[in-house]
Design an enzyme around this catalytic site. Structure first.
Site, PDB file in Angstrom:
ATOM      1  N   SER A 118      -6.727  -0.713  10.270  1.00 24.73           N
ATOM      2  CA  SER A 118      -7.202  -2.014   9.792  1.00 24.73           C
ATOM      3  C   SER A 118      -8.581  -2.282  10.359  1.00 24.73           C
ATOM      4  CB  SER A 118      -6.248  -3.126  10.235  1.00 24.73           C
ATOM      5  OG  SER A 118      -6.820  -4.407  10.030  1.00 24.73           O
ATOM      6  N   LYS A 154      -3.765  -1.559  16.664  1.00 23.01           N
ATOM      7  CA  LYS A 154      -4.476  -0.732  15.682  1.00 23.01           C
ATOM      8  C   LYS A 154      -5.633   0.017  16.347  1.00 23.01           C
ATOM      9  CE  LYS A 154      -2.408  -1.596  11.663  1.00 23.01           C
ATOM     10  NZ  LYS A 154      -1.859  -0.555  10.774  1.00 23.01           N
ATOM     11  N   VAL A 182      -6.684  -5.986   1.040  1.00 19.21           N
ATOM     12  CA  VAL A 182      -5.887  -5.589  -0.117  1.00 19.21           C
ATOM     13  C   VAL A 182      -4.909  -6.694  -0.508  1.00 19.21           C
ATOM     14  CG1 VAL A 182      -4.462  -3.755  -1.092  1.00 19.21           C
ATOM     15  CG2 VAL A 182      -6.047  -3.231   0.771  1.00 19.21           C
ATOM     16  N   THR A 197      -1.825  -7.577  -1.064  1.00 23.76           N
ATOM     17  CA  THR A 197      -0.413  -7.276  -0.849  1.00 23.76           C
ATOM     18  C   THR A 197       0.333  -8.550  -0.489  1.00 23.76           C
ATOM     19  OG1 THR A 197      -0.720  -6.864   1.509  1.00 23.76           O
ATOM     20  CG2 THR A 197      -1.010  -4.982   0.018  1.00 23.76           C
ATOM     21  N   ILE A 207       0.823  -1.203   0.000  1.00 22.91           N
ATOM     22  CA  ILE A 207       0.000   0.000   0.000  1.00 22.91           C
ATOM     23  C   ILE A 207       0.859   1.255   0.000  1.00 22.91           C
ATOM     24  CG2 ILE A 207      -1.676   1.325   1.365  1.00 22.91           C
ATOM     25  CD1 ILE A 207      -2.828  -1.393   2.285  1.00 22.91           C
ATOM     26  N   ASN A 211       1.830   4.623   7.245  1.00 22.35           N
ATOM     27  CA  ASN A 211       1.492   3.327   6.666  1.00 22.35           C
ATOM     28  C   ASN A 211       2.340   2.184   7.210  1.00 22.35           C
ATOM     29  OD1 ASN A 211       0.385   1.507   4.411  1.00 22.35           O
ATOM     30  ND2 ASN A 211       2.583   1.481   4.004  1.00 22.35           N
ATOM     31  N   TYR A 234      -1.898  -7.255  17.105  1.00 14.14           N
ATOM     32  CA  TYR A 234      -2.049  -6.349  15.963  1.00 14.14           C
ATOM     33  C   TYR A 234      -3.361  -5.575  16.059  1.00 14.14           C
ATOM     34  CZ  TYR A 234      -2.538  -5.019  11.005  1.00 14.14           C
ATOM     35  OH  TYR A 234      -2.708  -4.331   9.813  1.00 14.14           O
TER      36      TYR A 234
END
Length: 268
Positions: free
Chosen positions: A148, A171, A200, A202, A13, A86, A167
């Protein structure tokens, strides 16, 4: 010219933001990365577009971040319009565990939480604080945190997605921190936003959901929210949508946590 700084710009991203924004020669784009050793695609892009500036730093080190901010300042004359946070990490391998699985693994639990807080919350605060004076001098005065859906309570509650504990907690914590900055900096005309990029396509996402059984589990969970989800969106699609939300950010929406569609529930 509008100046943009994007952390974690080596791939995914972050690189998508650099690519999209640098198409317009009126944009000054600062790609903030940890090392050039893994920045092949970014280096190739920067060789073609002279409005891309690569800045190497360490986002967990305020002294090095001060140096990075000084590099940006030299080019812009002491200002920065938009700061996009990011860079981040999914943390240790224990991210696959659900909360109760840490019973008897207390050291692993501490590492799961602490590493994520360091990488996804504290480091982002370091970046904001070191670049804040530049943003104050900017025209746009925007600070954007790429969050996220995993950090959203309702998303977690409905999908039943019980792993990536550290995580998600980091976030969610940073979402609140962003709203704190909004409250503090409103008097300076600075606007902040937490923004979910969606699901996404990635390399990082593939590492988590590339296994067929994991993909099946993820799709089943995500379809509880949206029955039409078939897979991740492209980086370009996600970045394009996110930039529309960023460009429409106003004082009225400052401090919120929004999806890449600009609302609070359309996660895909």
């Amino acid at each position: 010219m509008v100046s943009w700084a994007i952390t974690g710009a080596t791939r995914g991203i972050g690189l998508g933001f650099v690519d999209n924004l640098s198409v317009d020669p009126k944009n000054q784009v600062f790609a903030i990365i940890r090392s050039r050793a893994t920045a092949g695609p970014l280096e190739e892009l920067a060789a073609k577009r002279k409005n891309i500036h690569i800045v190497v730093t360490e986002i967990s080190d305020p002294k090095k971040l001060d140096q990075a901010a000084a590099e940006v300042s030299e080019v812009t004359g002491g200002s920065l319009d938009v700061l996009i946070l990011n860079a981040g990490s999914a943390g240790p391998e224990t991210s696959v565990l659900q909360p109760s699985a840490f019973r008897g693994k207390e050291e692993a639990l501490e590492k799961e939480i602490n590493e994520n807080i360091k990488n996804n919350l504290l480091s982002n605060m370091f970046v904001i604080n070191c670049f804040l004076d530049l943003v104050r001098n900017g025209k746009e005065k925007k600070i954007i945190f790429i969050s996220s859906q995993s950090g959203d309570v309702e998303f977690t509650r409905i999908t039943g997605f019980a792993n990536v504990l550290g995580y998600s907690a980091a976030k969610a914590g940073m979402n609140l921190v962003i709203s704190k900055y909004a409250a503090e900096l409103a008097q300076d005309g600075i606007k902040t936003l937490s923004l979910s990029p969606g699901w996404v396509d990635t390399d990082a996402a593939k590492a988590v959901t590339g296994d067929p059984e994991v993909r099946k589990f993820v799709l089943t969970a995500f379809r509880k929210l949206n029955p039409n989800v078939n897979g991740p969106a492209s980086v370009n699609e996600s970045v394009t949508n996110q930039l529309q939300v960023i460009q429409s950010l106003t004082e009225a929406t400052s401090g919120k946590f929004l999806t890449h569609h600009g609302n609070s529930d359309e996660w895909f």
